[in-house]
Design an enzyme around this catalytic site. Structure first.
Site, mmCIF file in Angstrom:
data_model
loop_
_atom_site.group_PDB
_atom_site.id
_atom_site.type_symbol
_atom_site.label_atom_id
_atom_site.label_comp_id
_atom_site.label_asym_id
_atom_site.label_seq_id
_atom_site.Cartn_x
_atom_site.Cartn_y
_atom_site.Cartn_z
ATOM 1 C CG ASP A 218 0.016 0.110 2.419
ATOM 2 O OD1 ASP A 218 0.691 -1.149 2.730
ATOM 3 O OD2 ASP A 218 -0.376 0.778 3.409
ATOM 4 C CG HIS A 219 4.762 0.642 1.072
ATOM 5 N ND1 HIS A 219 4.180 -0.547 1.135
ATOM 6 C CD2 HIS A 219 5.366 0.705 2.468
ATOM 7 C CE1 HIS A 219 4.463 -1.368 2.275
ATOM 8 N NE2 HIS A 219 5.286 -0.547 2.916
ATOM 9 N N GLY A 220 2.390 3.054 -2.347
ATOM 10 C CA GLY A 220 2.400 3.811 -3.214
ATOM 11 C C GLY A 220 1.516 4.990 -2.926
ATOM 12 C CE1 TYR B 223 3.442 -0.038 13.081
ATOM 13 C CE2 TYR B 223 1.554 0.828 11.580
ATOM 14 C CZ TYR B 223 2.563 -0.092 11.742
ATOM 15 O OH TYR B 223 2.737 -0.994 10.834
ATOM 16 N NE ARG C 124 4.474 5.196 13.163
ATOM 17 C CZ ARG C 124 4.460 4.337 11.897
ATOM 18 N NH1 ARG C 124 3.841 4.807 10.812
ATOM 19 N NH2 ARG C 124 5.270 3.381 12.018
ATOM 20 C CE LYS D 221 2.231 -3.765 9.485
ATOM 21 N NZ LYS D 221 2.129 -3.478 8.197
ATOM 22 N N GLY E 273 8.736 -2.604 9.729
ATOM 23 C CA GLY E 273 9.589 -1.571 10.142
ATOM 24 C C GLY E 273 10.730 -0.994 8.870
ATOM 25 N NE ARG F 212 8.977 1.374 3.526
ATOM 26 C CZ ARG F 212 9.130 2.793 2.601
ATOM 27 N NH1 ARG F 212 10.249 2.902 1.772
ATOM 28 N NH2 ARG F 212 8.353 3.707 2.919
#
Length: 265
Positions: free
Chosen positions: A26-28, A146, A148, A177, A204, A232
């Site tokens: 989904d990083h795109g 997360y 943050r 997750k 990470g 990644r």
């Protein structure tokens, strides 16, 4: 558990051990078409051939990554997003629905929640609402949890990670997750606090070596974790199929780290 949800969970989790290997791509949306996410069909094929259980992606990507040969693989549609170009990159907003995922034949949906961000209230409201809607359809929810924000000094702190996992569980997620805490003993407390809901680890930043990622996954499994959702460190690997094969041996066949590393020789 509803029959529909049970069937979908079996598509993304190994029915024998309740573990999974999820590869998010989904990083795109967040950072653009980075290395490993240009030829999406090639990447998905490599990951599937390595033995991953599911791919995780935004709703527009299945049309340019759907596989038409080889082993099958589960599909998780990601419902929230933000971009690195925004002044508020940690503020995730809903960009798809449970019904969008159903229309694509998905086996689960996912959301990203950043606890501690100024927009935390809206993200928590979104998580609660999506879990309620997904439950009506028997659709599993994976919550990426997360910490943050301005008050967060260490997002890998075991107590903080345990808090993240527990929030996901309490609001209805079927899988959570979280970051790996760095040690099996502390991560075991995270798993125990999740009330029996499967806990998978994030990858990470890009790690230094293959052994680092295999060791991290091995240790999390020993602590009671249910696998991984790693992007990644898999899709940017020189040989995505091979690293997934090594992780498959650790997650689904309980291989040692040394045994799994022999696959790279």
């Amino acid at each position: 558990m509803q029959l529909g949800k049970a069937v979908r969970m079996e598509r993304i989790m190994n029915r024998n051990n309740g573990r999974t290997i999820v590869v998010p791509i989904d990083h795109g949306v967040t950072v653009g078409p980075i290395y490993g996410l240009v030829d999406l069909r090639k990447t998905v094929n490599q990951v599937a051939e390595g033995g991953a259980n599911a791919m995780l992606m935004h709703k527009g990507i299945p049309r340019c990554s759907h596989r038409n040969y080889g082993p099958d693989i589960g599909l998780i549609i990601h419902l929230s997003a933000s971009t690195s170009l925004s002044p508020y990159p940690n503020a995730k907003t809903l960009v798809a629905t449970v019904e969008d995922a159903l229309s694509l034949g998905a086996d689960a949906v996912s959301l990203h929640i950043n606890l501690g961000d100024e927009t935390e209230p809206r993200m928590l409201a979104d998580l609660g609402a999506v879990c309620s809607e997904a439950n009506k359809w028997g659709m599993p929810v994976l919550a990426m949890m997360y910490a943050r924000g301005p008050k967060v000094t260490d997002e890998y702190d075991p107590a903080v990670v345990a808090h993240c996992a527990r929030v996901g569980v309490e609001l209805g997620a079927d899988i959570v997750k979280v970051n790996y805490t760095g040690a099996p003993d502390s991560f075991r407390n995270v798993v125990n606090g999740a009330c029996g809901v499967p806990v998978v680890i994030a990858g990470g930043p890009k790690l230094e070596s293959d052994r680092d990622i295999v060791q991290m996954v091995h240790d999390s499994i020993q602590a009671g974790g249910s696998g991984l959702s790693v992007g990644r460190n898999i899709f940017q690997h020189a040989d995505p199929s091979r690293i997934v094969k090594a992780l498959h041996k650790v997650v689904h066949e309980d291989w040692s780290v040394d045994a799994a590393m022999e696959l790279f020789d």
